[in-house]
Design a protein around this motif. Sequence first.
Motif, PDB file in Angstrom:
ATOM      1  N   LYS A  96      -5.413   9.700  30.196  1.00  9.76           N
ATOM      2  CA  LYS A  96      -6.742   9.768  29.448  1.00  9.76           C
ATOM      3  C   LYS A  96      -6.699  10.827  28.294  1.00  9.76           C
ATOM      4  N   SER A  97      -6.228  11.893  28.315  1.00 13.82           N
ATOM      5  CA  SER A  97      -6.150  12.978  27.546  1.00 13.82           C
ATOM      6  C   SER A  97      -5.333  12.146  26.274  1.00 13.82           C
ATOM      7  N   ILE A  98      -4.061  11.429  26.532  1.00 17.89           N
ATOM      8  CA  ILE A  98      -3.166  11.068  25.723  1.00 17.89           C
ATOM      9  C   ILE A  98      -3.865   9.940  24.859  1.00 17.89           C
ATOM     10  N   GLU A  99      -4.725   9.154  25.603  1.00 20.42           N
ATOM     11  CA  GLU A  99      -5.477   8.194  24.909  1.00 20.42           C
ATOM     12  C   GLU A  99      -6.325   8.596  23.837  1.00 20.42           C
ATOM     13  N   ILE A 100      -7.230   9.879  24.199  1.00 21.14           N
ATOM     14  CA  ILE A 100      -8.123  10.473  23.338  1.00 21.14           C
ATOM     15  C   ILE A 100      -7.204  11.244  21.894  1.00 21.14           C
ATOM     16  N   LEU A 101      -6.069  11.557  22.384  1.00 20.38           N
ATOM     17  CA  LEU A 101      -5.408  12.163  21.392  1.00 20.38           C
ATOM     18  C   LEU A 101      -4.890  11.072  20.332  1.00 20.38           C
ATOM     19  N   VAL A 102      -4.316   9.835  20.925  1.00 23.49           N
ATOM     20  CA  VAL A 102      -4.006   8.853  19.936  1.00 23.49           C
ATOM     21  C   VAL A 102      -5.061   8.481  18.952  1.00 23.49           C
ATOM     22  N   MET A 103      -6.189   8.438  19.439  1.00 21.10           N
ATOM     23  CA  MET A 103      -7.384   8.179  18.646  1.00 21.10           C
ATOM     24  C   MET A 103      -7.465   8.817  17.507  1.00 21.10           C
ATOM     25  N   VAL A 104      -7.320  10.278  17.758  1.00 22.90           N
ATOM     26  CA  VAL A 104      -7.469  11.355  16.802  1.00 22.90           C
ATOM     27  C   VAL A 104      -6.211  11.071  15.656  1.00 22.90           C
ATOM     28  N   VAL A 105      -5.068  10.882  16.162  1.00 23.24           N
ATOM     29  CA  VAL A 105      -3.859  10.761  15.283  1.00 23.24           C
ATOM     30  C   VAL A 105      -3.973   9.628  14.540  1.00 23.24           C
ATOM     31  N   LEU A 106      -4.425   8.507  15.328  1.00 22.45           N
ATOM     32  CA  LEU A 106      -4.354   7.421  14.528  1.00 22.45           C
ATOM     33  C   LEU A 106      -5.544   7.311  13.293  1.00 22.45           C
ATOM     34  N   GLY A 107      -6.579   7.849  13.571  1.00 24.86           N
ATOM     35  CA  GLY A 107      -7.595   8.145  12.565  1.00 24.86           C
ATOM     36  C   GLY A 107      -7.415   8.964  11.438  1.00 24.86           C
ATOM     37  N   GLY A 108      -6.558   9.841  11.789  1.00 24.09           N
ATOM     38  CA  GLY A 108      -6.089  10.901  10.663  1.00 24.09           C
ATOM     39  C   GLY A 108      -6.594  12.372  11.137  1.00 24.09           C
ATOM     40  N   MET A 109      -5.828  13.307  11.167  1.00 22.88           N
ATOM     41  CA  MET A 109      -5.945  14.722  11.585  1.00 22.88           C
ATOM     42  C   MET A 109      -7.127  15.109  10.620  1.00 22.88           C
ATOM     43  N   GLY A 110      -8.145  15.563  11.047  1.00 22.67           N
ATOM     44  CA  GLY A 110      -9.139  16.403  10.194  1.00 22.67           C
ATOM     45  C   GLY A 110     -10.079  15.393   9.666  1.00 22.67           C
ATOM     46  N   SER A 111     -10.132  14.167   9.808  1.00 20.34           N
ATOM     47  CA  SER A 111     -10.981  13.019   9.390  1.00 20.34           C
ATOM     48  C   SER A 111     -11.942  12.613  10.432  1.00 20.34           C
ATOM     49  N   MET A 112     -13.292  12.905  10.393  1.00 19.12           N
ATOM     50  CA  MET A 112     -14.411  12.557  11.231  1.00 19.12           C
ATOM     51  C   MET A 112     -14.345  11.127  11.262  1.00 19.12           C
ATOM     52  N   LEU A 113     -14.463  10.672   9.949  1.00 17.76           N
ATOM     53  CA  LEU A 113     -14.502   9.158   9.981  1.00 17.76           C
ATOM     54  C   LEU A 113     -13.442   8.352  10.513  1.00 17.76           C
ATOM     55  N   GLY A 114     -12.108   9.031  10.067  1.00 25.98           N
ATOM     56  CA  GLY A 114     -11.030   8.493  10.819  1.00 25.98           C
ATOM     57  C   GLY A 114     -10.990   8.212  12.549  1.00 25.98           C
ATOM     58  N   SER A 115     -11.576   9.388  12.902  1.00 21.74           N
ATOM     59  CA  SER A 115     -11.683   9.552  14.357  1.00 21.74           C
ATOM     60  C   SER A 115     -12.674   8.226  14.778  1.00 21.74           C
TER      61      SER A 115
ATOM     62  N   ILE B  34     -13.242   5.629  13.348  1.00 22.19           N
ATOM     63  CA  ILE B  34     -13.086   4.253  13.107  1.00 22.19           C
ATOM     64  C   ILE B  34     -11.863   3.864  14.099  1.00 22.19           C
ATOM     65  N   SER B  35     -10.941   4.813  14.650  1.00 22.75           N
ATOM     66  CA  SER B  35     -10.123   4.623  15.380  1.00 22.75           C
ATOM     67  C   SER B  35     -10.427   4.564  16.849  1.00 22.75           C
ATOM     68  N   ALA B  36     -11.494   5.163  17.195  1.00 25.47           N
ATOM     69  CA  ALA B  36     -11.905   5.097  18.600  1.00 25.47           C
ATOM     70  C   ALA B  36     -12.758   3.903  18.647  1.00 25.47           C
ATOM     71  N   THR B  37     -13.540   3.293  17.660  1.00 25.49           N
ATOM     72  CA  THR B  37     -14.011   2.098  17.876  1.00 25.49           C
ATOM     73  C   THR B  37     -13.013   0.979  18.030  1.00 25.49           C
ATOM     74  N   PHE B  38     -11.869   1.014  17.133  1.00 20.79           N
ATOM     75  CA  PHE B  38     -10.999  -0.178  17.214  1.00 20.79           C
ATOM     76  C   PHE B  38     -10.284  -0.094  18.380  1.00 20.79           C
ATOM     77  N   LEU B  39      -9.900   1.116  18.913  1.00 23.57           N
ATOM     78  CA  LEU B  39      -9.057   1.416  19.993  1.00 23.57           C
ATOM     79  C   LEU B  39      -9.810   0.965  21.359  1.00 23.57           C
ATOM     80  N   THR B  40     -11.227   1.081  21.288  1.00 23.83           N
ATOM     81  CA  THR B  40     -12.199   0.831  22.574  1.00 23.83           C
ATOM     82  C   THR B  40     -12.418  -0.672  22.595  1.00 23.83           C
ATOM     83  N   ILE B  41     -12.470  -1.336  21.437  1.00 26.50           N
ATOM     84  CA  ILE B  41     -12.750  -2.612  21.396  1.00 26.50           C
ATOM     85  C   ILE B  41     -11.719  -3.520  21.636  1.00 26.50           C
TER      86      ILE B  41
END
Length: 401
Positions: A286-305, A307-314
């Motif tokens: 579960k921790s890895i899954e959340i970390l993947v969302m952050v890395v995929l969206g972009g480190m330090g980008s709120m919009l990236g987080s 978008i990636s959280a939406t994409f990886l959940t759907i």
Amino acid sequence: MANNTPDTEARPVISASASKGNTGVYRRLPMPARYAINAVLVLVFLVVGELMIDGGAITRYQSTVLEQVGIYIILAVSLNIATGYLGQLPLGHAGFMSVGGYGCAIFIMHMMETLGVTARDFVTGSPVCGLLFVGGIIVGGLCAAICGLIIGIPALRLKGDYLAIITLAFSEIIRVVMLNIDDVLGFKLTGGAAGLTGIPGYTSFLNVFLVVAVVCFLIHTMMKSRHGRAILAIRDNEIAAEATGVNTTYYKTLAFVVSAFFAGVAGGLYAGCIGVLQPAVFGFMKSIEILVMVVLGGMGSMLGSVISATFLTILPEALRAFSEYRMIVYAVVLILVMIFRPQGLLGSYDFSLSRVIERVMNRDFPWSHRSDKGEKDLPQGRGRSQESDDDAKEVSADASR
């Protein structure tokens, strides 16, 4: 020989860009207008979503998926505080999520018995249930923040892989405590391995959407404040930040605690959405899954987080019909993104609607920018050759003086 004649040569005047208007002033939106625009945009999305749910355009299953999208957005954005903004690598976010989920659910269930509230009241939306929901979310967040403080003070003395290992260990400690605490206490609290059942469905699209909007606003505001700038300074160069007077221990702990608090808030929403909490759900993956969302969206980008959280959940839900291949597709998508976009989808870019409106107001469009100065950048009637002559005159005049 000194030049006694006055310097009457007019120095070159750089005219204002055409995008700044005739006055040369870049027009900006006042802060109240920025907040009003964002509030209207949030309200529009909320009204459209509620109308689609009430009208049957979105089914109950799709509504539950949207609730989980909001929950994972909070988790990704909150982890981005410690990972993207602070520059650390914690792997204990699932532990904070579980503490917040159990804390919120246990508080609401016990208060329901005390106040005589039933699960049906959460569906009808009575004011008492609204207060219970807010109180439960805050309690869940505070429980996670206390755990974050206890873990963060010793853990943040480490960096990199060592920090990841120790936070992962603390997360596993939390999971084991949730699993066995009933046997130690002698009465039912978390439900042990069977899980905590009977949690009322207090989570809905409405309150998830509102909590997501509030969390994003609070994190954005914090990162724009002096506290946020201190956190970013630590990420860029911790030694230089400390040398300039930044209390690195305080701000690292602050970022870690705030990140844990919002993870606890997401855990409280998750408990009301699923209805059952089991310690096994909040494991290492579960921790890895959340970390993947952050890395995929972009480190330090709120919009990236977001978008990636939406994409990886759907995406896994959309591929559920291809149950044999959906995780393969999921993995291939991640691999392709990491190969062709290693900095994440948006890198460190953060979207600002107010900034877009300001650029439209000032006709400051990307295609109007040039890499070098052209003829239009000079005062009317002055070409490159005349500019070079003027520069030569200024150099000779300075030399003569």
